[in-house]
Design an enzyme around this catalytic site. Structure first.
Site, short mmCIF file in Angstrom:
data_model
loop_
_atom_site.label_atom_id
_atom_site.label_comp_id
_atom_site.label_asym_id
_atom_site.label_seq_id
_atom_site.Cartn_x
_atom_site.Cartn_y
_atom_site.Cartn_z
N THR A 295 -1.84 -6.70 -2.54
CA THR A 295 -2.17 -7.52 -1.37
C THR A 295 -3.39 -8.40 -1.61
O THR A 295 -4.31 -8.00 -2.35
CB THR A 295 -2.45 -6.60 -0.16
OG1 THR A 295 -3.00 -7.39 0.91
CG2 THR A 295 -3.45 -5.52 -0.48
N TYR B 279 -7.11 -0.13 3.67
CA TYR B 279 -5.81 -0.64 3.22
C TYR B 279 -5.97 -1.36 1.88
O TYR B 279 -5.27 -1.05 0.90
CB TYR B 279 -5.23 -1.59 4.28
CG TYR B 279 -4.05 -2.39 3.78
CD1 TYR B 279 -2.84 -1.76 3.50
CD2 TYR B 279 -4.15 -3.76 3.58
CE1 TYR B 279 -1.77 -2.49 3.03
CE2 TYR B 279 -3.07 -4.49 3.11
CZ TYR B 279 -1.89 -3.86 2.83
OH TYR B 279 -0.83 -4.57 2.36
#
Ligand code: UFG
Length: 326
Positions: free
Chosen positions: A117, A141
């Site tokens: 990501t 995350y």
């Protein structure tokens, strides 16, 4: 040769499965259906309901299906939730990936594609951001994904195994043929939220901050169509099968749109002038996150087919309509 897709019943994974079927590539799906939907996996695809950290199950799948490559989508993806419950993210994205990678090495799997990501960059100092920029995730995350990238790097150096990690920018849209899309409840992502407002599924939508140092004051993001993202994974598989070195690639178009531009696109495409409320900045948001994408273009020869905001929005809107009519 068969490819194992973990999280194949989820948003991006289900588009990947369609891509592999389109090129007549044998595929098996492993998904625990926590957030995925069984109905989003075509009936002809072997489907195993289970966890990626179940070593015995993964070993059985690898040997029974002669798995050569794994594309690993399964994981948790909600940034604010990761701040509230970091251990869930270190379990689902880091520890479970570690278990899966271990089973892959033990089972002789040669190639691994990992869903990473743009969150690994945090708030990038220079935009467009390149792969070698500082890695300063702002959320568990992002950190949980970065830790898996680091494991893969070390494992590839030690074993007969190569990997590609794709750092996704803002994934949006849906299958152009309407076969799958984003079905997750409680959407927070801009394009999905705006489509829901256009369809009257919410009374209004909010714009979080119009005082950023950007041309119109709202946040800039690099929105990439989910089918182009699936194509990037397919390019990565070919690259690894061809003996490519383990590598990390940004996956975005290299240019961005503001929140105002996205809202205008959704109004244009839907023909609905829905209500938009201005709100203060959302905690943790960066002003601009845009990919420097020359590496993926040069090395993987990836070519985008849907680099058009109105097309992305049209596909997202069509899917949103479809799931709310069912
Ligand atoms: N936004 C609004 N209103 C909304 C939702 C979003 O104004 O209702 C704005 C945000 O403030 C931001 C932009 O729209 O400027 C995009 O926000 P999203 O929530 O759609 O996406 P993010 O950029 O926050 O998140 C994405 C991915 C994450 C990833 C992150 C890293 O979805 O998985 O980028 O940069 F971690």
């Amino acid at each position: 040769m068969t490819i194992l897709v973990t999280g194949g019943a989820g948003y991006i994974g289900s588009h990947m499965v369609l891509k592999l079927l389109e090129v007549s590539q044998a595929v098996v799906v492993l998904d625990n259906l926590t957030t995925g939907f069984r109905a989003q996996v075509p009936a002809e695809v072997p489907f195993i309901e289970g966890n990626v950290n179940d070593a015995a199950l993964v070993a059985k799948i690898i040997s029974e299906h002669n798995i050569e490559a794994v594309i690993h989508f399964a994981g948790s993806i909600i940034v604010p939730e990761s701040v509230e419950n970091p251990l869930k993210y270190y379990a689902n994205n880091t520890a479970n990936s570690r278990a899966l990678i271990e089973a892959c090495v033990a089972g002789g799997v040669k190639h691994f594609i990992f869903s990473s990501t743009a969150a690994v960059y945090g708030d990038p100092a220079v935009v467009p951001v390149c792969e070698d920029s500082d890695l300063k995730p702002l959320s568990p995350y992002g950190t949980s994904k970065l830790m898996t990238e680091m494991m893969l790097h070390d494992v590839a150096a030690a074993h007969d195994f190569n990997f590609v990690a794709l750092r996704y920018f803002n994934v949006a849209g849906a299958d152009p043929q309407g076969r799958t899309g984003q079905s997750t409840a409680n959407a927070t992502h801009l394009i999905k939220v705006a489509c829901q407002a256009a369809l009257g599924l919410r009374p209004s939508m909010s714009i979080f901050g119009d005082d950023y140092d950007t041309p119109d004051g709202t946040g800039l993001r690099d929105y990439i169509h989910v089918s182009d993202l699936a194509d990037a994974h397919y390019c990565a598989i070919k690259y690894l099968q061809g003996g490519g070195d383990s590598q990390i690639f940004n996956c975005g178009y290299g240019h961005g749109y503001s929140v105002h531009e996205v809202v205008a696109s959704v109004k244009r495409v839907s023909g609905v002038d829905f209500k938009v409320v201005m709100e203060p900045r959302r905690a943790g948001d960066s002003p601009k996150v845009i990919a420097e994408n020359s590496r993926i273009l040069d090395v993987l020869k990836w070519q985008a087919s849907y680099d058009d905001l109105d097309v992305i929005v049209a596909h997202a809107l069509a899917w949103e309509k479809k799931i709310h009519q069912e």
